[in-house]
Design a protein around this motif. Structure first.
Motif, mmCIF file in Angstrom:
data_model
loop_
_atom_site.group_PDB
_atom_site.id
_atom_site.type_symbol
_atom_site.label_atom_id
_atom_site.label_comp_id
_atom_site.label_asym_id
_atom_site.label_seq_id
_atom_site.Cartn_x
_atom_site.Cartn_y
_atom_site.Cartn_z
ATOM 1 N N GLY A 188 27.167 -20.949 32.079
ATOM 2 C CA GLY A 188 25.958 -21.910 31.956
ATOM 3 C C GLY A 188 24.934 -22.104 32.781
ATOM 4 N N SER A 189 23.787 -22.873 32.625
ATOM 5 C CA SER A 189 22.867 -23.156 33.763
ATOM 6 C C SER A 189 23.340 -23.929 34.888
ATOM 7 N N GLU A 217 24.952 -25.698 24.775
ATOM 8 C CA GLU A 217 24.593 -24.521 25.687
ATOM 9 C C GLU A 217 26.015 -23.877 26.002
ATOM 10 N N LEU A 273 19.400 -23.607 28.080
ATOM 11 C CA LEU A 273 18.730 -24.136 27.161
ATOM 12 C C LEU A 273 17.191 -24.654 27.354
ATOM 13 N N TYR A 292 27.874 -26.483 32.492
ATOM 14 C CA TYR A 292 27.184 -26.356 30.909
ATOM 15 C C TYR A 292 26.503 -27.803 30.686
ATOM 16 N N ASN A 329 17.830 -18.661 26.773
ATOM 17 C CA ASN A 329 17.656 -20.060 25.904
ATOM 18 C C ASN A 329 17.831 -19.806 24.487
#
Length: 403
Positions: free
Chosen positions: A344-345, A266, A372, A261, A390
């Motif tokens: 998360g990303s 996020e 995000l 994250y 996002n």
């Protein structure tokens, strides 16, 4: 010798238990003043300095005067009420503390402290007649998802300088659940299967409801599954085979390792996605399991699931990879028909595929990625659909499209 040591330890323990409450009354400032008094009086005796006699006696007098403020006892009944007990992040939550004097005489004015989350609310309770009560209202900060403890209520007796401080506990903490933000999804929006008799799989079994084919009879087969018309025509006993059906079971896997994250915002988005999906699955009546790094969430009701989601925090995972975490967390769960991965990303897309391969070909897998910095979209990784978000507002539309 051993008996003597045991007796010495016992006496030390009992002596400390009796002395400790008295020592806890002295605050850090009080200990500093006491040390100054001792040092000043020692210097005055050794060197004969009159100035230090004045300093030492003044400090000692301050402690003696402060001691007068810690004596006395109240008989209060204190209750804490939160209205409501459950709110969504950002909603207003109010609390009320009620103090009732249960003594037979009028109480003196009292300072009451109430820890609320990371802060402390202070109230001055006026003198109360026997049986009288006093109420104070307070606001609870609810900007972020959390479980906030209000309490315990403490009455504080001490001097204005804060040298001595005696507290008494009058109540237990009360929990306020600040639920994550969620969005209502359309039924079965995340590719869920709403079934009555079960979902057909590719596994062949000798007894079920979805007919697949006929095969020759083998010793031990149930005669109820003999297909007599075909057996008469072919001259060989033939029995039915079936495709196995099973009740829809959805599992949400939430890798919570903080390295996946970008920041806390996020992570909060990922928890909101998880809570939105889980809430809709429970409303649909589909069997659900939710596993995160530190806990498995209760899924009997939407409220229980949202309460448990308030306790989710990013952690330093003890697993080497998300696949190892998913394997360990789902080892004792029913075989899922749908798996949703929410993270998360920072988690590589290859890890989504690695988790997908844990489950059989009969299991549908979908990924949800809080990102995000990226636009909301649907990606495909080797046939696996991964929804990148996002903002939470895009969840409903993208979940409908991915289905």
């Amino acid at each position: 010798m051993r008996n003597a040591l045991a007796i010495a330890r016992y006496l030390t323990r009992e002596g400390w238990a009796r002395v400790k409450p008295a020592l806890e009354v002295v605050s850090a400032a009080g200990w500093l003043v006491l040390c100054c008094a001792l040092v000043a009086l020692t210097l005055a005796v050794v060197f004969g300095w009159a100035e230090f006699v004045f300093i030492g006696t003044t400090a000692a007098a301050a402690l003696l005067m402060a001691a007068a403020f810690v004596f006395g006892r109240h008989r209060f009944e204190v209750s804490i009420d939160l209205t409501p007990r459950r709110v969504v992040a950002g909603e207003r939550a109010m609390g009320r503390i009620t103090v009732v004097n249960r003594a037979q005489k009028r109480s003196s004015p009292t300072r009451m402290e109430l820890p609320v989350g990371s802060g402390v609310a202070e109230f001055m309770i006026p003198g109360l007649d026997p049986g009288a009560e006093h109420e104070e209202l307070f606001a609870v900060p609810t900007q972020r998802r959390a479980v906030i403890d209000a309490g315990p209520a403490l009455s504080v007796r001490g001097d204005q300088l804060g040298l001595l401080r005696r507290t008494l506990r009058w109540s237990e903490p009360v929990e306020l659940f600040v639920h994550p933000l969620t969005r209502r999804l359309s039924p079965s929006a995340a590719g869920l299967v709403r079934d009555i008799e079960g979902e057909v799989t590719k596994k062949i079994t000798n007894s079920d409801i979805s007919f697949h084919a006929l095969r020759p009879y083998e010793p031990g087969d149930d005669l109820r599954h003999v297909h007599w018309r075909t057996s008469a025509r072919s001259g060989t006993l033939m029995v039915r085979q079936f495709e196995e059906t099973r009740r829809s079971q959805l599992t949400i896997v939430h890798p919570a390792d903080r390295r996946y994250y970008r920041d806390q915002d996020e992570y909060e988005l990922a928890v909101s996605v998880l809570a939105s999906l889980g809430s809709q699955v429970i409303r649909d009546g589909t069997q659900l399991s939710i596993v995160s790094e530190e806990r498995a969430l209760r899924t009997r009701t939407v409220t229980a699931m949202l309460d448990d989601s308030c306790r989710l925090d990013p952690v330093a995972s003890r697993f080497d990879s998300p696949r190892e975490f998913a394997r360990a967390a789902t080892l004792r769960l029913p075989p899922p028909s749908v798996v949703l991965i929410v993270t998360g990303s920072g988690m590589p897309l290859s890890d989504f595929r690695a988790i997908e391969r844990l489950f059989g070909s009969d299991t549908q897998t979908l990924g949800f990625r809080a990102a995000l910095d990226d636009p909301s979209r649907i990606m495909s990784v080797g046939g696996l659909a991964v929804v990148s978000l996002n903002t939470l507002d895009d969840l409903s539309g993208l979940a409908r499209r991915v289905r």
